[in-house]
Design a protein around this motif. Sequence first.
Motif: not given
Lengths: 384, 468
Positions: A51, A96, A100, A199, A202, A234-235, A238-239, A241-242
Amino acid sequence: MIKFNVKNKDHILLIGFIIVVALAPVIFAPIGAGYPDLLQKFAIFGIFAIGFNILFGLTGYLSFGHAAFLGVGSYTAVWTFKLLTMNVIPALILSTLFAGLFALVIGFIVLRRSGIYFSILTLAFAQMSYNLAYSVLTPITNGETGLQLALHDARVLDGVFGVTRGEGLPSTTLFGMAMSGWSGYYFCGVVLIIMFYISLRIFRSPFGMMLRAVKSNQNRMSYTGLNTRPYTLAAFVISGMYAGLAGGLMAITDPLAGAERMQWTASGEVVLMTILGGTGTLLGPVIGAGVIKYFENIFSSFNEGILMDAFSFLPEMLQHAVVSITGLFVGEGWHLTLGALFMVIVIFLPGGLMEGIARIGNVTRRWLKPKPVATTEADAAASE
Amino acid sequence: MHYCGANREILLGSRIQFNSEDSQLMSKIDNSKRKFLKTSAIIGVGVSAPLIFTNAHAAYRNEPKGSTVTFGFNVPQTGAYADEGADELRAYELAVQHINGEGDGGMLNTFSSKALKGNGINGKKVVYVTGDTQTKSDAARASAKRMIEKDGAIMITGGSSSGVAIAVQGLCQEAGVIFMAGLTHSNDTTGKDKRANGFRHFFNTEMTGAALAPVLKNNYGTDRVAYHLTADYTWGWSQEGSIRKYTEAMGWKTVQAVKTPVGAGDFSQYITPVLNSGADVLVLNHYGKDMVNSLTQAVQFGLREKTVNGKQFEIVVPLYSRLMAAGAGEAVKGIFGSTNWHWSLQDAGSQAFVKSFGQAYGFPPSQAAHTTYCQALLYADACQRAGTFMPSQVGKALEGFKFDGLGNGPTEYRAEDHQCFKDVLVVKGKENPTSKFDVLEVVEVTPRAQVEYPASMLGGNLGPYNNG
């Protein structure tokens, strides 16, 4: 001859990855890492690093505060166990989501700056979260002792579905399957494979291409009239959330959440993992996470007795000398070894362990396929 | 360690059997479903085979099958409590030697229970593995898990922080092994957070408060204003709570209590406000290097030369240890505190322990070394008396166990909360030390009856034993 396009290669990579995850207990046993807790850590920190790599590897934004999201995920998961149910699915989803949301709020603020300013802002936010968790928010986080399960937690959903309360503390389950030991590892492993696949997608998507473009020249992107903020945000989310998912998994395999998970050293660790393995590569972060966790857990456990046994083939004088020197690098000195390794890799293999693997691959390929002499010389000249 | 290898062979054997059974089964099933079943069987075997690793037909977690039994020593080797951790490890190594019949036997000779014969436990030789807690809950749990899952440790012991002790105790309860707490002084370890599989020999802040308050009253009077600096974690909170409870009961006021982070290093920013707070006593709820730093800085700031409210300014360090006193040097002179044990005690047990520890390492042991040595011996003795290593049986052997000869006088492991009850020592930094180890003098031995409290007072619930 079969022609490998990117898609085929990806499938092979994914299948290889699945095989390694499935057979990890056997593969890692010879180096002393084939036990569930460490393999769980490999998987969990692998997810964390994957992530992180989506943000750092693709956009080049170096966050020094990712441990905060890990911590949020852990606290959320433990609270889910306390309030709702011991089943791990709600905990996983909620940790998660919360991470986020947290990442969205923080990212919205810190992404106004880039480069070193961005790094410092994330560091400040993470340190703030750590101090909040450590003392100010003690009622929610239980401070330094860490949030633990208690016998008289509410566990509303368990009550609704008529799960009987045992005499002792309950353990986390996936519909009755215990989440500690090997089943816990395989659960983490499956999640790791899914997250690895996401990933991969992505990396190969137009979105991933856009993120790479941000890394290579953000100004040019802006001049072409494109707003990069939504992409970087967004990136970042997402990371985050990872990281939250990884934190949730940590709480699932071991239902305890401590504030030290959010400390800046923990954030630094994931940066090390990614760089050690290979920034911007798919597999690198997972390998880096594995190496660091291996050092932390196995190297640190070597004591003088083990060294004495290992060098018992030497004459006694020499044995004591060798043990006293190597003793500096194992046990409590594992940080030293890791530091040396990190320096060697950054200096000689800037692309991390993945670059090393690629180089070895190139060399063996050249050996396996002997070419006409003239071509090899031309190759050599070209490479020089 | 040999037994691990043998175990794996057995397991691999069982996995092969599993495979052949599966193939027999498969031949009876028609072709169309075969592929699906085959795949799922392979996955099933793959998933279930490692599961067998953990419960290899043992009656309880990590049942020792070979000629050795493995102890797990989980001590801080880095961080603010590293000195204590190093001393704990020395004591453990000594205890293992004595249990295995090497060395001079130490306190085994003075111990009131004579079950251990110096030939290991239940006929098995004791071996050990070590781990670094780093004084962090996560790291401590990870190293404890490694010792349980990988090295097959039957019992985990050690630690020099209550936060870590509580975290590891919880883990041992889940894993189904016994936890013999090391240096942990918070009430919560055997109070709010107590667990059936956890046992503590060390005393707690409640006992410190009860023992220290009368001495403070006699020396400093009943009309005092106290300022607390408190290490910000379970032990610090517990310590502050107990001292406030007992000093306020005798008439002291508490003007302020400030939490400081563990391992802060520099306490000057916390000490400066004390000067203008109107307090005439500073209570340092710190331990290890934190206490060394905060006390040294407080003395450097000239607090002890001050006169506030017409009274001499005083400093109190509720939990003392010889290592800390030596670290703080001159600063400890005349400062009161409490301790679990001190090497200058003259009973036969203490003298035997100091003698064998001194012979092995060249200096006297600290209280951390003493409590961990006792814990290792008490566990070994309980296993021998129970005739097994099964946690529930060993626990039963420890519950309500009365013993003597381990340096603290008559002692009892209370069944209700797995806490040892014994006399508490109130000590003072020595004005004229004769050597660099002779830094504390015992002011008073507070009898057990004065520090005892009902088990229900601190809450918590032991729950049932877990055999894994």
